[in-house]
Design a protein around this motif. Structure first.
Motif, PDB file in Angstrom:
ATOM      1  N   MET A   1       0.843  -1.199   0.000  1.00  0.00           N
ATOM      2  CA  MET A   1       0.000   0.000   0.000  1.00  0.00           C
ATOM      3  C   MET A   1       0.877   1.248   0.000  1.00  0.00           C
ATOM      4  O   MET A   1       1.778   1.378   0.817  1.00  0.00           O
ATOM      5  CB  MET A   1      -0.904   0.012   1.236  1.00  0.00           C
ATOM      6  CG  MET A   1      -1.850   1.197   1.283  1.00  0.00           C
ATOM      7  SD  MET A   1      -2.791   1.248   2.842  1.00  0.00           S
ATOM      8  CE  MET A   1      -3.695  -0.282   2.746  1.00  0.00           C
ATOM      9  N   GLN A   2       0.606   2.155  -0.937  1.00  0.00           N
ATOM     10  CA  GLN A   2       1.387   3.393  -1.004  1.00  0.00           C
ATOM     11  C   GLN A   2       0.960   4.338   0.112  1.00  0.00           C
ATOM     12  O   GLN A   2      -0.221   4.531   0.370  1.00  0.00           O
ATOM     13  CB  GLN A   2       1.209   4.048  -2.369  1.00  0.00           C
ATOM     14  CG  GLN A   2       2.107   5.255  -2.578  1.00  0.00           C
ATOM     15  CD  GLN A   2       2.030   5.780  -3.998  1.00  0.00           C
ATOM     16  OE1 GLN A   2       1.253   5.299  -4.807  1.00  0.00           O
ATOM     17  NE2 GLN A   2       2.821   6.792  -4.289  1.00  0.00           N
ATOM     18  N   GLN A   3       1.954   4.938   0.772  1.00  0.00           N
ATOM     19  CA  GLN A   3       1.648   5.814   1.892  1.00  0.00           C
ATOM     20  C   GLN A   3       1.161   7.179   1.408  1.00  0.00           C
ATOM     21  O   GLN A   3       1.659   7.730   0.435  1.00  0.00           O
ATOM     22  CB  GLN A   3       2.886   5.993   2.777  1.00  0.00           C
ATOM     23  CG  GLN A   3       2.571   6.739   4.071  1.00  0.00           C
ATOM     24  CD  GLN A   3       3.800   6.936   4.942  1.00  0.00           C
ATOM     25  OE1 GLN A   3       4.786   7.504   4.510  1.00  0.00           O
ATOM     26  NE2 GLN A   3       3.731   6.471   6.182  1.00  0.00           N
ATOM     27  N   ASN A   4       0.172   7.701   2.096  1.00  0.00           N
ATOM     28  CA  ASN A   4      -0.312   9.063   1.871  1.00  0.00           C
ATOM     29  C   ASN A   4       0.675  10.015   2.548  1.00  0.00           C
ATOM     30  O   ASN A   4       0.727  10.096   3.770  1.00  0.00           O
ATOM     31  CB  ASN A   4      -1.711   9.188   2.469  1.00  0.00           C
ATOM     32  CG  ASN A   4      -2.203  10.629   2.574  1.00  0.00           C
ATOM     33  OD1 ASN A   4      -1.566  11.559   2.082  1.00  0.00           O
ATOM     34  ND2 ASN A   4      -3.330  10.809   3.238  1.00  0.00           N
ATOM     35  N   THR A   5       1.453  10.724   1.773  1.00  0.00           N
ATOM     36  CA  THR A   5       2.504  11.600   2.318  1.00  0.00           C
ATOM     37  C   THR A   5       2.118  13.076   2.258  1.00  0.00           C
ATOM     38  O   THR A   5       2.984  13.949   2.294  1.00  0.00           O
ATOM     39  CB  THR A   5       3.824  11.387   1.556  1.00  0.00           C
ATOM     40  OG1 THR A   5       3.618  11.681   0.157  1.00  0.00           O
ATOM     41  CG2 THR A   5       4.325   9.958   1.711  1.00  0.00           C
ATOM     42  N   THR A   6       0.831  13.359   2.177  1.00  0.00           N
ATOM     43  CA  THR A   6       0.382  14.747   2.000  1.00  0.00           C
ATOM     44  C   THR A   6       0.931  15.680   3.065  1.00  0.00           C
ATOM     45  O   THR A   6       1.373  16.801   2.769  1.00  0.00           O
ATOM     46  CB  THR A   6      -1.158  14.807   2.002  1.00  0.00           C
ATOM     47  OG1 THR A   6      -1.664  13.859   1.073  1.00  0.00           O
ATOM     48  CG2 THR A   6      -1.640  16.194   1.616  1.00  0.00           C
ATOM     49  N   ILE A   7       0.936  15.238   4.315  1.00  0.00           N
ATOM     50  CA  ILE A   7       1.392  16.123   5.393  1.00  0.00           C
ATOM     51  C   ILE A   7       2.894  16.390   5.271  1.00  0.00           C
ATOM     52  O   ILE A   7       3.359  17.524   5.459  1.00  0.00           O
ATOM     53  CB  ILE A   7       1.025  15.553   6.781  1.00  0.00           C
ATOM     54  CG1 ILE A   7       1.284  16.594   7.874  1.00  0.00           C
ATOM     55  CG2 ILE A   7       1.734  14.246   7.074  1.00  0.00           C
ATOM     56  CD1 ILE A   7       0.695  16.213   9.229  1.00  0.00           C
ATOM     57  N   GLY A  13       6.919  21.943   1.191  1.00  0.00           N
ATOM     58  CA  GLY A  13       6.572  22.938   0.184  1.00  0.00           C
ATOM     59  C   GLY A  13       6.229  22.361  -1.172  1.00  0.00           C
ATOM     60  O   GLY A  13       6.172  23.088  -2.166  1.00  0.00           O
ATOM     61  N   LYS A  14       5.958  21.063  -1.221  1.00  0.00           N
ATOM     62  CA  LYS A  14       5.592  20.428  -2.485  1.00  0.00           C
ATOM     63  C   LYS A  14       4.112  20.667  -2.795  1.00  0.00           C
ATOM     64  O   LYS A  14       3.320  20.978  -1.913  1.00  0.00           O
ATOM     65  CB  LYS A  14       5.867  18.923  -2.415  1.00  0.00           C
ATOM     66  CG  LYS A  14       7.330  18.549  -2.227  1.00  0.00           C
ATOM     67  CD  LYS A  14       7.486  17.038  -2.158  1.00  0.00           C
ATOM     68  CE  LYS A  14       8.936  16.634  -1.963  1.00  0.00           C
ATOM     69  NZ  LYS A  14       9.075  15.153  -1.848  1.00  0.00           N
ATOM     70  N   THR A  15       3.753  20.510  -4.050  1.00  0.00           N
ATOM     71  CA  THR A  15       2.353  20.618  -4.450  1.00  0.00           C
ATOM     72  C   THR A  15       1.595  19.399  -3.929  1.00  0.00           C
ATOM     73  O   THR A  15       2.046  18.255  -4.084  1.00  0.00           O
ATOM     74  CB  THR A  15       2.233  20.681  -5.986  1.00  0.00           C
ATOM     75  OG1 THR A  15       2.954  21.817  -6.460  1.00  0.00           O
ATOM     76  CG2 THR A  15       0.774  20.797  -6.408  1.00  0.00           C
ATOM     77  N   VAL A  16       0.462  19.647  -3.301  1.00  0.00           N
ATOM     78  CA  VAL A  16      -0.337  18.556  -2.736  1.00  0.00           C
ATOM     79  C   VAL A  16      -1.752  18.616  -3.282  1.00  0.00           C
ATOM     80  O   VAL A  16      -2.200  19.644  -3.801  1.00  0.00           O
ATOM     81  CB  VAL A  16      -0.367  18.624  -1.196  1.00  0.00           C
ATOM     82  CG1 VAL A  16       1.015  18.348  -0.621  1.00  0.00           C
ATOM     83  CG2 VAL A  16      -0.885  19.973  -0.704  1.00  0.00           C
ATOM     84  N   SER A  17      -2.471  17.498  -3.164  1.00  0.00           N
ATOM     85  CA  SER A  17      -3.822  17.416  -3.721  1.00  0.00           C
ATOM     86  C   SER A  17      -4.867  18.063  -2.823  1.00  0.00           C
ATOM     87  O   SER A  17      -5.945  18.434  -3.291  1.00  0.00           O
ATOM     88  CB  SER A  17      -4.196  15.947  -3.961  1.00  0.00           C
ATOM     89  OG  SER A  17      -4.145  15.213  -2.740  1.00  0.00           O
ATOM     90  N   HIS A  18      -4.555  18.216  -1.545  1.00  0.00           N
ATOM     91  CA  HIS A  18      -5.500  18.803  -0.604  1.00  0.00           C
ATOM     92  C   HIS A  18      -4.756  19.202   0.664  1.00  0.00           C
ATOM     93  O   HIS A  18      -3.626  18.762   0.899  1.00  0.00           O
ATOM     94  CB  HIS A  18      -6.620  17.808  -0.261  1.00  0.00           C
ATOM     95  CG  HIS A  18      -6.115  16.547   0.385  1.00  0.00           C
ATOM     96  ND1 HIS A  18      -5.821  15.415  -0.355  1.00  0.00           N
ATOM     97  CD2 HIS A  18      -5.822  16.228   1.670  1.00  0.00           C
ATOM     98  CE1 HIS A  18      -5.382  14.466   0.444  1.00  0.00           C
ATOM     99  NE2 HIS A  18      -5.367  14.937   1.690  1.00  0.00           N
ATOM    100  N   THR A  19      -5.404  20.019   1.473  1.00  0.00           N
ATOM    101  CA  THR A  19      -4.839  20.369   2.785  1.00  0.00           C
ATOM    102  C   THR A  19      -4.921  19.152   3.696  1.00  0.00           C
ATOM    103  O   THR A  19      -5.993  18.574   3.872  1.00  0.00           O
ATOM    104  CB  THR A  19      -5.621  21.534   3.404  1.00  0.00           C
ATOM    105  OG1 THR A  19      -5.472  22.691   2.577  1.00  0.00           O
ATOM    106  CG2 THR A  19      -5.121  21.851   4.813  1.00  0.00           C
TER     107      THR A  19
END
Length: 343
Positions: A1-7, A13-19
């Motif tokens: 399973m790929q980890q959700n690294t949004t935080i 400072g990378k572009t993310v899909s949501h806050t």
């Protein structure tokens, strides 16, 4: 399973899909599964059982779909091994039966060896890693002032008279205590990271009781040493949070932290006006969680709009979840934040 690294991506400072979203005290408190466990086990009993503790840590991620997990434990955990006689009393909080009164008491404190003294914490983290938790895990520690306030007062306080009295009248004891807690916290946090924690939050919950001048003299050097000490060992993001501490945000911005946590008393726009350039975390007033949904939504939107304008924002509450909050409300907030901020 790929980890959700949004935080993690947000902090970098990378572009993310949501806050990204997580909630302080999301593990436990308002969850019925947790309350059922608390009928059988105390907090310390849960944290000493890695399988049970991992389950509690995992619950809110599964139920709310948050973008981070936060390890279930208490900031008092590392104090027991160094000789602090602390117990968590229901309805009261941490009560310490051997409060610090002088430098001899500080000198009698032991040093922590996390692998020997708190293996259950590290085993819980390893279990979560092995279970392939699909979001980053936040480990944490109490900040020197907040830990010291319990150790000097003997428990929770509304005014911190004894703590401040020690600061003002016995600097040798105070700074010796700060040094000891900094050293302990660096060791404790480093072990959490080595076990698999990907972020660290420092809870300086009660430091808002100090004015700026006292903070600079009595606390800031210890915080500089603590964060620098963590960073010297591990390239891990560090979040700093306190309650009622808006007057200290400029001081915090000077520290080598990555994320500045705001409570609900200061808006993101107000922080930006003070040239706060770090990732900002926060900051819905937890009391709003008991309001009707239309009120909650009306409070969410400006926070999210200001966070988007800032560019690096982690949504959270301005303090922790409390027991009366409905799990459905937290789930709905997570969904709303994700949808509203979708890039």
């Amino acid at each position: 399973m790929q980890q959700n690294t949004t935080i993690l991506d947000t902090i970098q400072g990378k572009t993310v899909s949501h806050t990204p979203v997580w909630f302080m005290r999301q593990a436990g408190r308002s969850q019925p599964e947790y309350r059922a466990l608390k009928e059988k086990y105390s907090l310390f009993e849960i944290t000493h059982q890695p399988e049970l503790c991992a389950y509690v840590t995992h619950l809110p991620v599964d139920r709310y779909q948050t973008d981070a997990a936060v390890l279930y434990k208490d900031i008092m955990t590392p104090l027991l091994p160094i000789g602090v006689d602390v117990e968590i009393q229901s309805g009261v909080g941490p009560v310490i039966n051997n409060p610090i009164k002088n430098i001899q008491d500080v000198e009698q404190l032991g040093k922590i060896d996390p692998k020997r003294d708190v293996p259950f914490v590290l085993d819980t983290i390893k279990l979560l890693t092995e279970e392939k938790l699909n979001v980053p895990l936040i480990g944490f520690t109490g900040a020197p002032f907040t830990l010291a306030s319990y150790m000097v007062e003997g428990g929770p306080s509304k005014n911190y008279h004894f703590t401040k009295a020690m600061m003002y009248s016995d600097e040798a004891t105070w700074f010796a205590l700060m040094d000891h807690l900094v050293e302990m916290s660096i060791e404790y946090v480093s072990a959490q990271v080595e076990a698999g924690a990907q972020l660290i939050q420092i809870f300086d919950s009660w430091v808002g009781a100090l004015n700026v001048e006292d903070y600079r003299y009595y606390i800031k050097p210890a915080m500089q040493q603590l964060v620098s000490g963590i960073k010297a060992r591990h390239n891990v993001p560090v979040i700093l949070f306190g309650v009622g501490a808006s007057h200290l945000v400029r001081e915090w911005n000077d520290l080598p932290i990555d994320v500045l946590g705001l409570d609900w008393r200061m808006s993101i726009n107000e922080a930006r006006a003070l040239d706060i350039d770090k990732t900002i975390q926060g900051n819905l007033d937890p009391s709003v969680l008991l309001a009707p949904w239309d009120v909650i939504e009306s409070r969410l939107k400006p926070i999210l709009d200001q966070g988007l304008a800032h560019g690096k924002h982690i949504f959270n509450l301005g303090h922790g979840v409390f027991p009366q909050v409905k799990p459905e409300t937290l789930k709905r907030i997570t969904e709303f934040v994700h949808d509203y901020t979708q890039r």
